[in-house]
Scaffold this active site. Structure first.
Site, PDB file in Angstrom:
ATOM      1  CG  ASP A 231     -33.167   9.889 -12.872  1.00 42.21           C
ATOM      2  OD1 ASP A 231     -32.270   9.203 -13.414  1.00 42.21           O
ATOM      3  OD2 ASP A 231     -34.327   9.460 -12.709  1.00 42.21           O
TER       4      ASP A 231
HETATM    5  C1  BGC Z   1     -33.712   6.312 -14.020  1.00 39.76           C
HETATM    6  C2  BGC Z   1     -32.868   6.097 -12.794  1.00 39.76           C
HETATM    7  C3  BGC Z   1     -31.588   5.407 -13.158  1.00 39.76           C
HETATM    8  C4  BGC Z   1     -30.874   6.244 -14.185  1.00 39.76           C
HETATM    9  C5  BGC Z   1     -29.558   5.662 -14.661  1.00 39.76           C
HETATM   10  C6  BGC Z   1     -32.952   6.956 -15.144  1.00 39.76           C
HETATM   11  O1  BGC Z   1     -33.672   6.890 -16.332  1.00 39.76           O
HETATM   12  O2  BGC Z   1     -34.849   7.085 -13.704  1.00 39.76           O
HETATM   13  O3  BGC Z   1     -33.589   5.329 -11.854  1.00 39.76           O
HETATM   14  O4  BGC Z   1     -30.809   5.194 -12.035  1.00 39.76           O
HETATM   15  O5  BGC Z   1     -31.700   6.375 -15.337  1.00 39.76           O
HETATM   16  O6  BGC Z   1     -29.779   4.576 -15.480  1.00 39.76           O
END
Ligand code: BGC
Length: 746
Positions: A231
């Site tokens: 993530d």
């Molecule tokens: C989120 C993810 C997301 C990623 C990219 C993170 O803060 O938890 O779900 O895909 O950011 O934006």
């Protein structure tokens, strides 16, 4: 001669620095290009394509190119419609491909452990079967277009509070049976191209650097062949994460962590083969993306996708209550529309999933369009959450002048977002004041809800004749609501999560959020309806509930068990006067099970469309694995032998037909030790008869013939009993017996 895969050969000529470089992003959304391996783009997700135009952030602040905002997962989950989700997946794939996006960051399938989770709008269900089956359909559709999915957030990201650090402390059974189960299903069925690790720790170890999770479970047990991406910002220790199986770190670390990897290899602390493995997985992903992009980059049909978004939204709406058939209203009925949310819809949640829609429908305009009438409207309350005296009076006035009042209520946008949890499940006080005023003016009031997580309805459910759960429905939700209210679409959504009477009743109430960095999942496997059912707690609306404008009748059910599972058959008849779709739900229970179990757990479902008066024989297939529990003593899934109860329901609490069938279980032999109890020794196929024979002797025979004495002794560890005076065997003999028994059942 050794053979090389294309991706191995792709990284074969690269330097250590280049290979390390492949394992982290070039910027927020792309991977680095190295000779032979071009850069690819990964963007959010999940219910639309969020390709940013300028600036860089990952929480939806920078502008993104317009894309269809399909209904978020909270809505799609309620559709229980596998074919529909696959079509949405295909449409998402077409949009991603036409924007040059190689991986779409979704679907998110974390279990809704508590109604308070700020990100519940992005997740499908409180149930792992629904999450796993529906997410599989989305992944299937998306990847059929040559675009990769990113199944997220792996794993146990069930709260937003302290999400970057908190440890989800979960026992083995709930972890396997509830929190990992959906991921397992999608990985085994669909091989998503990527899996995204979560931010949190799992039982004390960051998921980004958890070799048990990323290698033992995901790859060795489930056979995952794709790439694990972090993530955004989830990596705490890059070298540990790489060694644990985290292939791609996103976003870029500006070269910092690449240098750490190189230094670790040079210092002998990290094998270069680990870097090679991760780099070749990146190269493999890039190869798939390049091949997928080659298929076609035709522009997508925005109108067709808007229509699909409307269809999906309509199929996701759940008619909770409809006294005296107040709904559907006819175009000739005099109605009033009340509530700012009818004019200014809430159609998605905040954070990284924020889509810039290609267009945005609202219910007010759509209802006016559908009826061809200038329907009276009163805002009732402001977006600021306040209802002035004048607004209350206006709301009451338009309501009293109409035959039916359509009142739109919901959770304000600022309360539901990625990054923090909700504080309660209440509707705003001002909206409830409006509700009281409208009800006093016109009891024939329909409440239409907009919310990403469930809200408490128990304060008014008995006073409102009709309630429509409209979730967050995406850009075409306004039209979908109009369709359902006026009967253009017969509602067919079913609750994928329970609506409790009070927050205090919910399973994780006492320990949600945790403290001092730990969230203890004290309710174990009893999540969602499993909890309310086990404790016999009244709920406002149970899991699986949803009404239709027609009615369905079920015949007696039958169940046929085979080596791979079971097939449950039931005949469903549309007994009303309209076409409609029903969701046949099959639950299973095992009365007398040796382990703690849900009274009823969903093991299969089917959505069936039936014309008025028509019947259909519905077959629901249940995989044998879905009858199993995780046996902690042997570390495996085990099906118990027994008379299973298969129940066909219109909800978890509205069982229409039940049938029992004998299932032959798996032979499970628990390894013995001196700490094994007498009872466990007796149950063992080798040791059991021998122990029984020696206990039958003169000195101890009484033990067997006196049931209460036997019950007392049953739990005694054999090793300790053996040294008691007068025992027919000594500790050494017992140790030999144990060794022999274990050897025969190793
Ligand atoms: C989120 C993810 C997301 C990623 C990219 C993170 O803060 O938890 O779900 O895909 O950011 O934006």
């Amino acid at each position: 001669m050794t053979s090389t895969t294309p991706s191995e050969s792709a990284i074969g000529g690269l330097t250590l620095e280049q290979k390390a470089g492949l394992t982290s992003g070039a910027d927020f959304w792309t991977t680095k290009a190295v000779p032979g391996v071009p850069s690819i783009m990964l963007t959010d997700g999940p219910h639309g394509v969020r390709k940013q135009r300028a600036g860089s952030d990952h929480l939806g602040i920078a502008d993104s190119v317009p894309a269809t905002c399909f209904p978020p997962a909270v809505a799609l989950g309620s559709s229980f419609d596998v074919a529909l989700l696959e079509r949405v997946g295909v449409a998402l794939g077409e949009e991603a491909r036409s924007e040059g996006v190689g991986v779409l960051l979704g679907p998110g399938i974390n279990i809704k452990r508590s109604p308070l989770c700020g990100r519940n709008f992005e997740y499908l269900s409180e149930d792992p079967l629904v999450s796993g089956v529906l997410a599989s359909a989305l992944v299937r559709g998306l990847q059929s277009q040559g675009v990769g999915a990113s199944l997220k957030h792996f794993a146990a990201n069930n709260q937003e509070t302290d999400r970057m650090r908190v440890s989800a402390d979960i026992d083995e059974r709930p972890l396997r049976e509830i929190y990992l189960r959906g991921f397992q299903r999608v990985v085994e069925n669909e091989q998503p191209w990527t899996v995204m690790c979560s931010y949190n720790k799992l039982n004390g170890v960051f998921t980004s650097q958890n070799p048990w999770l990323l290698n033992t479970v995901l790859r060795d047990e489930w056979g995952f062949t794709g790439l694990v991406v972090s993530d955004w910002g989830a990596v705490s220790d890059r070298v540990a994460a790489l060694a644990a199986g985290l292939d791609l770190e996103m976003p870029s670390s500006n070269g910092k962590t690449d240098a750490q990897i190189v230094a670790a290899v040079q210092a002998g602390g990290l094998a270069e083969s680990v870097v090679d493995t991760a780099a070749s997985r990146v190269a493999q992903l890039v190869a798939k993306v390049v091949a997928g992009a080659g298929a076609s980059d035709a522009p997508y049909d925005a109108e067709a996708h808007h229509a699909l978004a409307r269809e999906a939204a309509a199929a996701s709406i759940v008619l909770l209550k409809n006294e005296s058939d107040l709904l559907p209203v006819s175009v000739d009925t005099s109605v009033a529309i009340i509530g700012e949310l009818a004019r200014t819809p809430r159609y998605q949640g905040a954070g990284s999933s924020l889509i810039n829609p290609t267009r945005l429908d609202n219910a007010l305009a759509e209802i006016r369009g559908l009826t061809g009438r200038e329907i009276p409207f009163a805002a009732g309350y402001g977006n600021d959450g306040v209802a002035s005296e004048a607004q209350l009076q206006e709301a009451a006035a338009v309501a009293s002048a109409a035959d039916v009042a359509l009142l739109f209520l919901g959770v304000p946008a600022e309360q539901e977002s990625e990054g923090f949890d909700r504080e309660d499940i209440e509707l705003p006080a001002a909206q409830l004041q409006v509700l009281d005023a409208v009800l006093a003016a016109n009891p024939r009031t329909v409440v239409i809800l907009s919310n990403g997580g469930v809200v408490r309805l128990s304060g008014f459910v008995d006073r409102v004749p009709a309630i429509v759960e409209g979730w967050l429905l995406g850009q075409a939700g306004g039209g979908a609501v109009a369709d359902v209210l006026y009967g253009v679409t017969n509602p067919s959504g079913r609750l994928a999560e329970t609506i409790p009477v009070r927050l205090q009743d919910s399973p994780a109430f006492l320990d949600f959020g945790g403290e001092h960095g730990h969230a203890r999942y004290g309710e174990g496997i009893f999540v969602g309806y499993r909890w309310y059912d086990a404790r016999d707690i009244a709920v406002s609306f149970p899991f699986g509930h949803g009404l239709s404008y027609t009615t369905f009748a079920y015949s007696q059910a039958s169940a046929a068990v085979d080596a791979d599972g079971a097939t449950v058959r039931v005949r469903v008849t549309n007994t009303g006067s309209r076409a409609g779709a029903d969701v046949v739900q099959v639950y299973v229970g095992l009365p007398g099970s040796q382990v703690s179990r849900a009274q009823r757990a969903l093991v299969g479902f089917a959505k069936v469309a039936l014309a008025a008066g028509d019947s259909q024989d519905v077959e629901v297939r249940i995989d044998r694995e879905d009858l199993a529990y995780w046996e902690t003593r042997v570390g495996n899934w085990i099906v118990e032998s027994g008379e299973y109860e298969f129940s066909v329901g219109a909800s978890s609490r509205d069982i229409r037909a039940s049938v029992t069938a004998q299932v032959e279980g798996d032979a499970v032999v628990i390894p013995l030790s001196l700490e094994s109890s007498i009872g466990e020794m007796i149950a063992h196929p080798v040791a059991g008869p021998i122990i029984m024979q020696s206990l039958a002797g003169e000195e101890t025979g009484g033990l067997l013939s006196d049931p209460s004495m036997f019950k007392m002794m049953e739990s005694f560890p054999i090793g300790r009993l053996a040294s008691f005076p007068g025992m027919p065997v000594d500790e050494q003999q017992v140790a030999q017996l144990i060794a022999m028994s274990n050897a025969q059942h190793g």
